[in-house]
Write a protein that holds these residues in place. Structure first.
Motif, PDB file in Angstrom:
ATOM      1  N   SER A 157      47.251  70.886  40.931  1.00  0.00           N
ATOM      2  CA  SER A 157      48.232  70.437  41.913  1.00  0.00           C
ATOM      3  C   SER A 157      47.982  68.956  42.197  1.00  0.00           C
ATOM      4  CB  SER A 157      48.132  71.248  43.209  1.00  0.00           C
ATOM      5  OG  SER A 157      47.079  70.777  44.029  1.00  0.00           O
ATOM      6  N   SER A 158      49.042  68.220  42.450  1.00  0.00           N
ATOM      7  CA  SER A 158      48.910  66.766  42.627  1.00  0.00           C
ATOM      8  C   SER A 158      48.006  66.418  43.807  1.00  0.00           C
ATOM      9  CB  SER A 158      50.295  66.143  42.823  1.00  0.00           C
ATOM     10  OG  SER A 158      51.100  66.359  41.685  1.00  0.00           O
ATOM     11  N   THR A 159      48.080  67.190  44.867  1.00  0.00           N
ATOM     12  CA  THR A 159      47.255  66.918  46.043  1.00  0.00           C
ATOM     13  C   THR A 159      45.774  67.110  45.726  1.00  0.00           C
ATOM     14  OG1 THR A 159      49.059  67.625  47.493  1.00  0.00           O
ATOM     15  CG2 THR A 159      46.865  67.512  48.462  1.00  0.00           C
ATOM     16  N   LYS A 160      45.443  68.155  44.970  1.00  0.00           N
ATOM     17  CA  LYS A 160      44.048  68.380  44.602  1.00  0.00           C
ATOM     18  C   LYS A 160      43.573  67.335  43.594  1.00  0.00           C
ATOM     19  CE  LYS A 160      43.903  73.280  45.750  1.00  0.00           C
ATOM     20  NZ  LYS A 160      43.687  74.658  45.267  1.00  0.00           N
ATOM     21  N   LEU A 161      44.450  66.921  42.710  1.00  0.00           N
ATOM     22  CA  LEU A 161      44.080  65.867  41.763  1.00  0.00           C
ATOM     23  C   LEU A 161      43.781  64.564  42.505  1.00  0.00           C
ATOM     24  CD1 LEU A 161      46.675  66.473  38.911  1.00  0.00           C
ATOM     25  CD2 LEU A 161      44.234  67.025  38.861  1.00  0.00           C
ATOM     26  N   ARG A 162      44.603  64.261  43.493  1.00  0.00           N
ATOM     27  CA  ARG A 162      44.357  63.051  44.294  1.00  0.00           C
ATOM     28  C   ARG A 162      43.004  63.152  45.004  1.00  0.00           C
ATOM     29  NH1 ARG A 162      45.024  62.231  49.565  1.00  0.00           N
ATOM     30  NH2 ARG A 162      46.497  63.952  49.828  1.00  0.00           N
ATOM     31  N   ALA A 163      42.701  64.335  45.546  1.00  0.00           N
ATOM     32  CA  ALA A 163      41.418  64.525  46.226  1.00  0.00           C
ATOM     33  C   ALA A 163      40.255  64.310  45.253  1.00  0.00           C
ATOM     34  CB  ALA A 163      41.350  65.917  46.836  1.00  0.00           C
TER      35      ALA A 163
END
Length: 254
Positions: free
Chosen positions: A62-68
């Motif tokens: 997920s993009s949010t987890k990748l950003r994290a």
């Protein structure tokens, strides 16, 4: 003699550093939204043909987890996000070069089921029994888009207790395909690639357009490779593959 040995050792050390740098330049690390798995899969051999010495390492999620992960120090050269918000936060934090950010695709939300179901999306969600798979709204862009759309239609709160949450877009699709959920809210692009679900209908748009932006790392180890892959993605061949997999092109293009 000692001086000669020291010089030889220094030369070996420098040679070792040079070899390491060269090897690093032959690796291209891409963090990509899970919903882009098939698009990237089509582009990988095309890129590898023109870059035979470059190893592609793709990290999907997920993009949010990748950003994290990026914020926690995970190495990457290119970020392909399903969320303008996540790439914007990465820019603000100094991880993405703002000058390289470009939208390359758009998407839509659809309600699907492994069974054939007649009726409008609103009527089906209000009247049909069973669970509905959606993305986690706090950590998955698909979930945030879904919540925004259903809330605007007055459907989010009434569905409380019937929702099954997925960690990314592909897990939501799997829940719907397997029958672990009776319905699923997924991207139109994921519905296009699946022969195990039927589309009930398209969800009404929420307030946030579903735009996929790409951006290069501010400190990319392989900037040339990242730039070349980005050019492939946004060029004619990439745009055709994006359209073939059910995405819309930026600006509503087909």
């Amino acid at each position: 003699m000692k001086k000669l040995i020291a010089l030889a050792a220094a030369a070996l050390l420098l040679a070792g550093c040079g070899a390491s740098d060269t090897a690093g330049d032959q690796t291209l690390r891409i963090s990509a939204a899970a919903s882009l798995t098939d698009v990237i899969g089509e582009l990988e051999p095309v890129f590898s043909e023109s870059h035979p010495d470059t190893e592609l390492i793709i990290n999907y999620g997920s993009s949010t987890k990748l950003r994290a992960q990026i914020e926690q120090g995970a190495p990457f050269d290119l970020f392909l996000s399903a969320s303008s918000e996540d790439i914007g936060k990465a820019v603000q934090a100094g991880y993405i070069d703002e000058d390289t950010v470009v939208p390359f695709a758009e998407n839509r939300l659809v309600l699907v089921s492994a069974d054939r179901v007649d009726g409008s999306v609103g009527d089906v969600l209000r009247s049909a029994d069973g669970n509905i798979a959606v993305g986690q709204p706090d950590s998955v862009p698909l979930g945030a888009y879904t919540k925004e759309s259903l809330a605007a239609a007055g459907l989010w709160d009434p569905l409380d207790g019937r929702l099954v949450y997925g960690k990314d877009a592909r897990q939501v699709l799997t829940y719907a395909e397997s029958g672990n959920a009776d319905f699923g809210v997924i991207y139109r692009s994921d519905a296009v690639i699946s022969d195990k679900v039927n589309v009930v209908g398209e969800l009404p748009p929420g307030g946030t357009p579903i735009v996929y932006p790409a951006g290069m790392a501010e400190q990319a180890e392989n900037p040339d490779g990242a730039r070349d892959f980005l050019q492939l993605l946004t060029g004619d061949q990439g745009r055709q593959i994006i359209a073939d997999y059910g995405f819309a092109l930026p600006g509503g293009g087909k």
